[in-house]
Design a protein around this motif. Structure first.
Motif, mmCIF file in Angstrom:
data_model
loop_
_atom_site.group_PDB
_atom_site.id
_atom_site.type_symbol
_atom_site.label_atom_id
_atom_site.label_comp_id
_atom_site.label_asym_id
_atom_site.label_seq_id
_atom_site.Cartn_x
_atom_site.Cartn_y
_atom_site.Cartn_z
ATOM 1 N N ILE A 168 0.914 -1.078 -0.046
ATOM 2 C CA ILE A 168 0.040 -0.114 0.065
ATOM 3 C C ILE A 168 0.740 1.272 -0.098
ATOM 4 N N PHE A 169 1.984 1.406 0.911
ATOM 5 C CA PHE A 169 2.737 2.424 0.928
ATOM 6 C C PHE A 169 3.595 2.726 -0.467
ATOM 7 N N ALA A 170 3.898 1.373 -1.094
ATOM 8 C CA ALA A 170 4.607 1.647 -2.445
ATOM 9 C C ALA A 170 3.810 2.399 -3.480
ATOM 10 N N ALA A 171 2.338 1.777 -3.326
ATOM 11 C CA ALA A 171 1.560 2.343 -4.372
ATOM 12 C C ALA A 171 1.266 3.626 -4.037
ATOM 13 N N HIS A 172 1.341 4.300 -3.035
ATOM 14 C CA HIS A 172 1.196 5.611 -2.587
ATOM 15 C C HIS A 172 2.515 6.432 -1.863
ATOM 16 N N PRO A 173 3.405 6.615 -2.753
ATOM 17 C CA PRO A 173 4.862 6.992 -2.294
ATOM 18 C C PRO A 173 4.842 8.047 -1.011
#
Length: 232
Positions: A168-173
């Motif tokens: 999730i964090f990778a998809a929304h840096p």
């Protein structure tokens, strides 16, 4: 630092999965095994214990989702000494249809999301089947409030594995862990998952469960109204 991103669990946090499950399982076991009254209630309790154990094994990475769907009614029939009296896979197929069309929501869920929309970035993070969860969100009118929906099927990993949250964090840096809050009813999936991911958590304890000593949610609420007041 202020919280600006909320990750919501769905089943039994916003969607009334348990209410639909109880009604549907009792109906199916009554239909296929001829159970009535208290025997239906007893059979439901057996199923729920087996199903909970299988989901726990899935969350620990010991089995996959298909194992749950293949085994839960088979093991329920065996525990009820009803093996051979009904086809467990036929019951699973019928239940899958009912489950996928369970559009019940918990009281106050829509009002909660309405109050938060525009003030927070809202994500759904659920251990479930992608098509099913998105359909249920659309049919209940909750889908419009979420900026994105993440499922264990779509991410190919289940809460509480840290990789669920890492993706999730990778998809929304632009997201920051110290500004993110995980909200859910699941002690292992949501609260332990949030701890594993190093983010704050809110435990939605709607059924007066006991908190294990090794879990430390940031906040405990006992109703969605209380959650709304906390996040206001």
């Amino acid at each position: 630092m202020a919280i600006n991103t909320l990750i919501f669990d769905l089943d039994d946090t916003l969607l009334d999965f348990r209410g639909g499950e109880s009604q549907d399982i009792k109906m199916l076991l009554g239909k296929h095994l001829g159970l009535k009254g208290k025997k239906q209630d007893q059979a439901l309790a057996v199923y729920q214990k087996i199903n909970k154990g299988l989901w726990s094994a899935y969350e620990q990475g010991a089995i996959n989702q298909q194992d749950i769907f293949r085994r839960r009614f088979q093991e329920t029939l065996a525990a009820l000494q009803q093996t051979g009296q009904a086809d467990p896979q036929e019951i699973e197929r019928e239940y899958a249809f009912l489950r996928d069309h369970n559009y019940r929501i918990l009281k106050g869920a829509k009002e909660l999301l309405q109050s938060l929309a525009g003030h927070y970035t809202l994500f759904a993070g659920t251990n479930g089947q992608e098509e099913t969860q998105i359909r249920r969100l659309r049919e209940t009118g909750l889908f419009e409030y979420f900026d994105a929906v993440f499922t264990s099927q779509g991410l190919n990993v289940a809460k509480p594995d840290p990789d669920f949250f890492d993706q999730i964090f990778a998809a929304h840096p632009a997201m920051k862990r110290e500004e993110t809050l995980m909200i859910g009813d699941g002690l292992q999936s949501d609260i332990r998952g949030g701890q594993n991911a190093r983010i704050q958590t809110v435990w939605v304890n709607l059924r007066d469960q006991v908190l294990p000593d090794d879990l430390k949610p940031t906040k405990i609420v006992f109703s969605l109204k209380e959650l709304q007041e906390y996040l206001a």
